[in-house]
Scaffold this motif. Structure first.
Motif, PDB file in Angstrom:
ATOM      1  N   LEU A 557       0.854  -1.188   0.000  1.00  0.00           N
ATOM      2  CA  LEU A 557       0.000   0.000   0.000  1.00  0.00           C
ATOM      3  C   LEU A 557       0.886   1.232   0.000  1.00  0.00           C
ATOM      4  CD1 LEU A 557      -3.118   0.647   2.205  1.00  0.00           C
ATOM      5  CD2 LEU A 557      -1.232   2.281   2.238  1.00  0.00           C
ATOM      6  N   VAL A 558       0.554   2.166  -0.867  1.00  0.00           N
ATOM      7  CA  VAL A 558       1.220   3.472  -0.906  1.00  0.00           C
ATOM      8  C   VAL A 558       0.122   4.526  -0.962  1.00  0.00           C
ATOM      9  CG1 VAL A 558       2.842   4.956  -2.117  1.00  0.00           C
ATOM     10  CG2 VAL A 558       3.185   2.480  -2.130  1.00  0.00           C
ATOM     11  N   ALA A 559       0.172   5.473  -0.039  1.00  0.00           N
ATOM     12  CA  ALA A 559      -0.876   6.493   0.009  1.00  0.00           C
ATOM     13  C   ALA A 559      -0.276   7.865   0.246  1.00  0.00           C
ATOM     14  CB  ALA A 559      -1.896   6.174   1.101  1.00  0.00           C
ATOM     15  N   THR A 560      -0.786   8.850  -0.491  1.00  0.00           N
ATOM     16  CA  THR A 560      -0.548  10.256  -0.203  1.00  0.00           C
ATOM     17  C   THR A 560      -1.857  10.844   0.295  1.00  0.00           C
ATOM     18  OG1 THR A 560      -1.157  10.992  -2.428  1.00  0.00           O
ATOM     19  CG2 THR A 560       1.150  10.307  -2.081  1.00  0.00           C
ATOM     20  N   LYS A 561      -1.878  12.127   0.529  1.00  0.00           N
ATOM     21  CA  LYS A 561      -3.128  12.771   0.950  1.00  0.00           C
ATOM     22  C   LYS A 561      -4.175  12.740  -0.170  1.00  0.00           C
ATOM     23  CE  LYS A 561      -2.161  14.731   5.083  1.00  0.00           C
ATOM     24  NZ  LYS A 561      -2.998  14.733   6.288  1.00  0.00           N
ATOM     25  N   GLU A 562      -3.720  12.530  -1.400  1.00  0.00           N
ATOM     26  CA  GLU A 562      -4.624  12.588  -2.541  1.00  0.00           C
ATOM     27  C   GLU A 562      -5.075  11.216  -3.034  1.00  0.00           C
ATOM     28  OE1 GLU A 562      -1.568  14.245  -2.608  1.00  0.00           O
ATOM     29  OE2 GLU A 562      -2.569  16.014  -1.785  1.00  0.00           O
ATOM     30  N   LYS A 563      -4.192  10.218  -2.927  1.00  0.00           N
ATOM     31  CA  LYS A 563      -4.514   8.939  -3.556  1.00  0.00           C
ATOM     32  C   LYS A 563      -3.900   7.783  -2.780  1.00  0.00           C
ATOM     33  CE  LYS A 563      -2.579   7.872  -7.529  1.00  0.00           C
ATOM     34  NZ  LYS A 563      -2.300   7.841  -8.985  1.00  0.00           N
ATOM     35  N   LEU A 564      -4.658   6.668  -2.711  1.00  0.00           N
ATOM     36  CA  LEU A 564      -4.181   5.420  -2.126  1.00  0.00           C
ATOM     37  C   LEU A 564      -4.082   4.378  -3.236  1.00  0.00           C
ATOM     38  CD1 LEU A 564      -5.329   3.701   1.147  1.00  0.00           C
ATOM     39  CD2 LEU A 564      -5.325   2.404  -0.994  1.00  0.00           C
ATOM     40  N   THR A 565      -2.944   3.685  -3.303  1.00  0.00           N
ATOM     41  CA  THR A 565      -2.735   2.623  -4.288  1.00  0.00           C
ATOM     42  C   THR A 565      -2.427   1.327  -3.556  1.00  0.00           C
ATOM     43  OG1 THR A 565      -1.841   4.188  -5.912  1.00  0.00           O
ATOM     44  CG2 THR A 565      -1.365   1.852  -6.256  1.00  0.00           C
ATOM     45  N   LEU A 566      -3.187   0.279  -3.853  1.00  0.00           N
ATOM     46  CA  LEU A 566      -2.922  -1.042  -3.295  1.00  0.00           C
ATOM     47  C   LEU A 566      -2.587  -1.979  -4.444  1.00  0.00           C
ATOM     48  CD1 LEU A 566      -3.150  -2.569  -0.425  1.00  0.00           C
ATOM     49  CD2 LEU A 566      -5.091  -3.682  -1.515  1.00  0.00           C
ATOM     50  N   SER A 567      -1.437  -2.677  -4.336  1.00  0.00           N
ATOM     51  CA  SER A 567      -0.970  -3.561  -5.396  1.00  0.00           C
ATOM     52  C   SER A 567      -0.800  -4.973  -4.860  1.00  0.00           C
ATOM     53  CB  SER A 567       0.370  -3.067  -5.955  1.00  0.00           C
ATOM     54  OG  SER A 567       0.274  -1.730  -6.416  1.00  0.00           O
ATOM     55  N   TYR A 568      -1.184  -5.932  -5.669  1.00  0.00           N
ATOM     56  CA  TYR A 568      -1.052  -7.361  -5.347  1.00  0.00           C
ATOM     57  C   TYR A 568       0.195  -7.889  -6.046  1.00  0.00           C
ATOM     58  CZ  TYR A 568      -2.294 -12.361  -6.239  1.00  0.00           C
ATOM     59  OH  TYR A 568      -2.297 -13.724  -6.386  1.00  0.00           O
ATOM     60  N   VAL A 569       1.181  -8.325  -5.251  1.00  0.00           N
ATOM     61  CA  VAL A 569       2.452  -8.811  -5.767  1.00  0.00           C
ATOM     62  C   VAL A 569       2.456 -10.332  -5.708  1.00  0.00           C
ATOM     63  CG1 VAL A 569       4.964  -8.747  -5.541  1.00  0.00           C
ATOM     64  CG2 VAL A 569       3.602  -6.720  -4.944  1.00  0.00           C
ATOM     65  N   GLY A 570       2.725 -10.989  -6.836  1.00  0.00           N
ATOM     66  CA  GLY A 570       2.753 -12.442  -6.888  1.00  0.00           C
ATOM     67  C   GLY A 570       4.119 -12.991  -6.527  1.00  0.00           C
ATOM     68  N   ASN A 571       4.124 -14.125  -5.866  1.00  0.00           N
ATOM     69  CA  ASN A 571       5.378 -14.702  -5.393  1.00  0.00           C
ATOM     70  C   ASN A 571       6.213 -15.356  -6.488  1.00  0.00           C
ATOM     71  OD1 ASN A 571       5.194 -13.937  -2.753  1.00  0.00           O
ATOM     72  ND2 ASN A 571       4.674 -15.952  -1.941  1.00  0.00           N
ATOM     73  N   HIS A 572       5.607 -15.784  -7.583  1.00  0.00           N
ATOM     74  CA  HIS A 572       6.400 -16.532  -8.566  1.00  0.00           C
ATOM     75  C   HIS A 572       7.341 -15.622  -9.339  1.00  0.00           C
ATOM     76  CE1 HIS A 572       3.652 -15.187 -11.802  1.00  0.00           C
ATOM     77  NE2 HIS A 572       4.576 -15.602 -12.645  1.00  0.00           N
ATOM     78  N   ASP A 573       7.024 -14.312  -9.398  1.00  0.00           N
ATOM     79  CA  ASP A 573       7.886 -13.410 -10.153  1.00  0.00           C
ATOM     80  C   ASP A 573       8.148 -12.077  -9.455  1.00  0.00           C
ATOM     81  OD1 ASP A 573       5.396 -12.246 -10.379  1.00  0.00           O
ATOM     82  OD2 ASP A 573       5.289 -12.358 -12.574  1.00  0.00           O
ATOM     83  N   GLY A 574       7.486 -11.827  -8.314  1.00  0.00           N
ATOM     84  CA  GLY A 574       7.692 -10.559  -7.620  1.00  0.00           C
ATOM     85  C   GLY A 574       7.095  -9.369  -8.335  1.00  0.00           C
ATOM     86  N   GLU A 575       6.223  -9.604  -9.308  1.00  0.00           N
ATOM     87  CA  GLU A 575       5.619  -8.519 -10.081  1.00  0.00           C
ATOM     88  C   GLU A 575       4.195  -8.244  -9.605  1.00  0.00           C
ATOM     89  OE1 GLU A 575       7.125  -6.714 -12.354  1.00  0.00           O
ATOM     90  OE2 GLU A 575       9.006  -7.830 -12.243  1.00  0.00           O
ATOM     91  N   VAL A 576       3.697  -7.080  -9.973  1.00  0.00           N
ATOM     92  CA  VAL A 576       2.345  -6.673  -9.601  1.00  0.00           C
ATOM     93  C   VAL A 576       1.335  -7.321 -10.547  1.00  0.00           C
ATOM     94  CG1 VAL A 576       0.752  -4.730  -9.394  1.00  0.00           C
ATOM     95  CG2 VAL A 576       3.112  -4.506  -8.589  1.00  0.00           C
ATOM     96  N   HIS A 577       0.312  -7.952  -9.979  1.00  0.00           N
ATOM     97  CA  HIS A 577      -0.702  -8.640 -10.770  1.00  0.00           C
ATOM     98  C   HIS A 577      -2.075  -7.980 -10.692  1.00  0.00           C
ATOM     99  CE1 HIS A 577       1.767 -12.186 -11.811  1.00  0.00           C
ATOM    100  NE2 HIS A 577       2.410 -11.826 -10.722  1.00  0.00           N
ATOM    101  N   ASP A 578      -2.260  -7.098  -9.762  1.00  0.00           N
ATOM    102  CA  ASP A 578      -3.516  -6.342  -9.684  1.00  0.00           C
ATOM    103  C   ASP A 578      -3.242  -5.061  -8.927  1.00  0.00           C
ATOM    104  OD1 ASP A 578      -6.314  -5.827  -9.966  1.00  0.00           O
ATOM    105  OD2 ASP A 578      -6.598  -6.410  -7.878  1.00  0.00           O
ATOM    106  N   THR A 579      -3.896  -3.992  -9.330  1.00  0.00           N
ATOM    107  CA  THR A 579      -3.735  -2.693  -8.681  1.00  0.00           C
ATOM    108  C   THR A 579      -5.080  -1.994  -8.605  1.00  0.00           C
ATOM    109  OG1 THR A 579      -1.472  -2.415  -9.501  1.00  0.00           O
ATOM    110  CG2 THR A 579      -2.605  -0.431  -8.783  1.00  0.00           C
ATOM    111  N   VAL A 580      -5.339  -1.361  -7.488  1.00  0.00           N
ATOM    112  CA  VAL A 580      -6.515  -0.514  -7.361  1.00  0.00           C
ATOM    113  C   VAL A 580      -6.064   0.837  -6.817  1.00  0.00           C
ATOM    114  CG1 VAL A 580      -7.075  -1.380  -5.041  1.00  0.00           C
ATOM    115  CG2 VAL A 580      -8.859  -0.311  -6.433  1.00  0.00           C
ATOM    116  N   GLU A 581      -6.607   1.906  -7.398  1.00  0.00           N
ATOM    117  CA  GLU A 581      -6.280   3.265  -6.987  1.00  0.00           C
ATOM    118  C   GLU A 581      -7.551   3.969  -6.528  1.00  0.00           C
ATOM    119  OE1 GLU A 581      -4.657   4.549 -10.696  1.00  0.00           O
ATOM    120  OE2 GLU A 581      -2.589   4.177 -10.062  1.00  0.00           O
ATOM    121  N   ILE A 582      -7.464   4.596  -5.366  1.00  0.00           N
ATOM    122  CA  ILE A 582      -8.635   5.247  -4.771  1.00  0.00           C
ATOM    123  C   ILE A 582      -8.260   6.668  -4.396  1.00  0.00           C
ATOM    124  CG2 ILE A 582     -10.379   5.120  -2.957  1.00  0.00           C
ATOM    125  CD1 ILE A 582      -9.715   2.143  -2.671  1.00  0.00           C
TER     126      ILE A 582
END
Length: 652
Positions: A557-582
């Motif tokens: 999770l990374v959040a500023t006062k303006e936006k929150l981003t949550l990313s799903y990181v997969g273990n097989h490659d360490g890459e992001v597989h889903d992201t939601v921004e609010i």
């Protein structure tokens, strides 16, 4: 650096006939180890007519009965086993008692179908003892172990907890540089006893091991946003290595957190329970991300089903040894799950909950969880037994942009309970100008499309009593574990998605629920089938479920006062597989949903994402030695368990 284990050395090539001319012997390459994770090689010779079911038992303390092993390894995992000689190399965790090793003969005719391990594989028999080794222990100068940090209720403090073998005075030395750790605080000490456990196996000799002494200290008057260096211990008992952390900073630009549930721990041997080999990868990738943080404060959130010890106490030691590389650097926050708590006589067990709350805690009744961690707040629940009150049930704290709330799904959350009152008051009192985002976390999910029928009664009551509080107070995210999958829902209330804008964005005002119980436990539930075809393997995805993933991993999770981003990181490659921004307004701008063909792989507004791949190269080599060598679980499944086929059972 830990070696890849278990490892067989080709040191004896004598034919089996020669082995019968001398008695079976076991020798150890050391009598003393320096610290948890150090390895020892166990050598044997002289086994006449070896069988692929001959096995090595691991015992601590050495006086343990034959059936009360810590774990076991089949000698046939060594390529030279048919010669009657070989060796196995194992890392050991300091259990504050010596270890010894025993070799047993076992035949298929002696398999006891009533004595099975967690995978429904027969536990090895102990009738025919062949040989027993001497003892190996840990030296006293290695300092305390199992070091982990946590926030307190004050922004200028950091708690550190660790384990020692005696109740002697220990201190924490800390400061702004390695050469100036002049500030000193004395740790308080506590422990629990076998009589505090509520049921088996936790209160029986098969599961109980001395937990040592739990040391607890708070570093105070910290300057905000500064890197502090610290070590724990004493001159007489030894000091730990020097660790470091970033203090809290409410003026920082971003909130950063790594969040997951149901991770557990991995062991380099078989034992009574199935352990979680994927936990290695989760810790590995989080360590990669920590290396890329630079001077940004961050924390870790583990929402229930922590170690999966379930009454076998040495698995707690294994867990804390495994997570120390990350937990000694970032605050490690938790909430309680069924595998830390549930037992037959737990005090809150309504009539409707007979399928919900059972024996999942292995008789621990929350005791190790309550004493090994100390979270902010002062929530507690009496056990009704000799056991101390269960703590760390519900609490909250602020970071720069996010108010985090932790709740318990294992204790009373209905109206009239102290927890319900806390949740209501806490959510109503959030200053959204100070923390525009609110993230609630608990173990059992309010929403899931897995075919998990046992929890239906608790979900119904969460929807009836807690969801209105979430909706009324504009909770941004609700994160859950328990189901060992990743699943993201639309902004939702009563199974109805929120209104969409002209550009396909959700207009906000409703919580986004996400299940993140995919960090290690490898029992994977099926999704809910069609109601009119319950036995067919067809699992339609309801429109309110926007993304479902079966890969192990974690979220960041990374959040500023303006936006929150949550990313799903997969273990097989360490890459992001889903992201939601609010957005702070509640609008959900992006994410993988019905209209997206592939998951997004970038990490929006993630300051250190550019350095992640570079940090991976630097850290993975060291970590592969530290953790994968320590647990080497995948290899042992092929070698140590070669005689039986693992079967995954229902265990959430």
């Amino acid at each position: 650096m830990f070696p890849i284990l278990p490892f067989c050395l080709f040191f004896v090539l004598a034919p089996p006939l020669l082995a019968s001319s001398s008695p079976v012997s076991i020798t150890l390459t050391a009598k003393t180890l320096a610290k948890s994770g150090d390895s020892i090689r166990i050598k044997w010779s002289g086994i006449d007519s070896p069988s692929d079911l001959d096995w090595l038992g691991i015992y601590s303390p050495p006086s343990s009965a034959h059936d009360n092993f810590i774990g076991y390894v089949f000698l046939s995992s060594c390529p030279t086993w048919e010669s009657g000689s070989g060796s196995i190399r194992l890392p050991l965790v300091n259990l504050r008692a010596n270890y010894s090793f025993r070799i047993f003969r076992w035949s298929r005719s002696e398999v006891d179908p009533t004595r099975m391990d967690h995978d429904h594989n027969p536990l090895p028999g102990t009738t025919h003892l062949v040989a027993e080794s001497g003892e190996v222990g840990f030296g006293g100068g290695g300092g305390p172990e199992q070091i982990h940090l946590a926030y307190t209720d004050r922004e200028d403090e950091m708690r550190v907890m660790f384990v020692t073998g005696d109740a002697g005075v220990r201190t924490v030395r800390y400061g702004l540089s390695r050469d100036a750790m002049h500030r000193v605080v004395t740790a308080a000490v506590g422990r629990y006893e076998r009589e505090d456990m509520c049921d088996s196996p936790a209160n029986e000799s098969v599961g109980w091991r001395d937990p040592g002494f739990i040391q607890d200290a708070v570093m105070r008057k910290l300057k905000k946003g500064k890197r502090y260096y610290y070590k724990v211990g004493s001159d007489s008992g030894g000091w730990s290595a020097i660790h470091n952390f970033m203090s809290r900073d409410m003026d920082s630009e971003k909130t950063i957190a790594f969040l997951f549930g149901d991770m557990g721990t991995a062991t380099p041997y078989s034992t009574f329970l199935r352990t979680q080999e994927e936990s290695e990868s989760t810790v590995k990738w989080i360590l990669r991300d920590i290396e890329a943080l630079d001077d940004n404060p961050a924390f870790i959130s583990h929402i229930g089903d922590i170690s999966y010890a379930r009454g076998y106490s040495w698995l707690w030691d294994n867990f804390f040894t495994q997570v120390e590389p990350i937990a000694s650097r970032l605050p490690y926050h938790v909430c309680i799950g069924n595998h830390e708590y549930d037992w037959p006589l737990q005090p809150w067990k309504p009539d409707w909950s007979s399928t919900v709350y059972g024996t999942d805690g292995g008789g621990e009744c929350g005791v190790p969880y309550s004493l090994k961690f100390k979270m902010p707040g002062n929530s507690s629940e009496l056990t009704g037994t000799r056991a101390p009150a269960t703590r760390n049930l519900f609490y909250s704290f602020d970071t720069k942009a996010v108010h985090f709330v932790y709740i318990s799904t294992e204790t009373n959350f209905l109206p009239g309970s102290s927890q319900y009152d806390f949740i209501k008051q806490d959510l109503e009192s959030v200053d959204r100008k100070k923390t525009p985002f609110v993230v609630v976390q608990g173990h059992r999910p309010m929403y899931t499309t897995s075919n998990e029928l046992r929890d239906a009664p608790v979900r119904e009551r969460m929807l009836k009593y807690l969801e209105p509080l979430f909706v009324k107070n504009n909770v941004t995210l609700a994160l859950w574990g328990h189901v060992h999958r990743y699943e993201r829902f639309c902004p939702i209330n009563n199974f109805t998605c929120g209104n969409m804008g002209l550009n396909g964005e959700y207009l906000g005002g409703l919580p986004v629920h996400i299940v993140i119980g995919m960090a290690g436990q490898d029992w994977q539930p099926t999704w809910e089938p069609r109601p009119d075809h319950p036995k067919d393997p067809v699992y339609p995805q309801p429109k309110w479920s926007l993304y479902r993933g079966g890969e192990f991993g974690y979220t960041r999770l990374v959040a500023t006062k303006e936006k929150l981003t949550l990313s799903y990181v997969g273990n097989h490659d360490g890459e992001v597989h889903d992201t939601v921004e609010i957005l702070a307004s509640g609008q959900v701008l992006s994410g993988v949903g019905e209209d997206d063909a592939q998951p997004r792989v970038e990490v929006a507004e993630y300051t250190f994402s550019w350095y992640v791949k570079g940090a991976s190269i630097l850290v993975l080599g060291a970590f592969m030695g530290y953790v994968i060598g320590f647990v080497s679980h995948a290899r042992r499944e092929a070698a140590l368990r070669k005689n039986w086929t693992p079967v995954k059972i229902e265990d959430s």
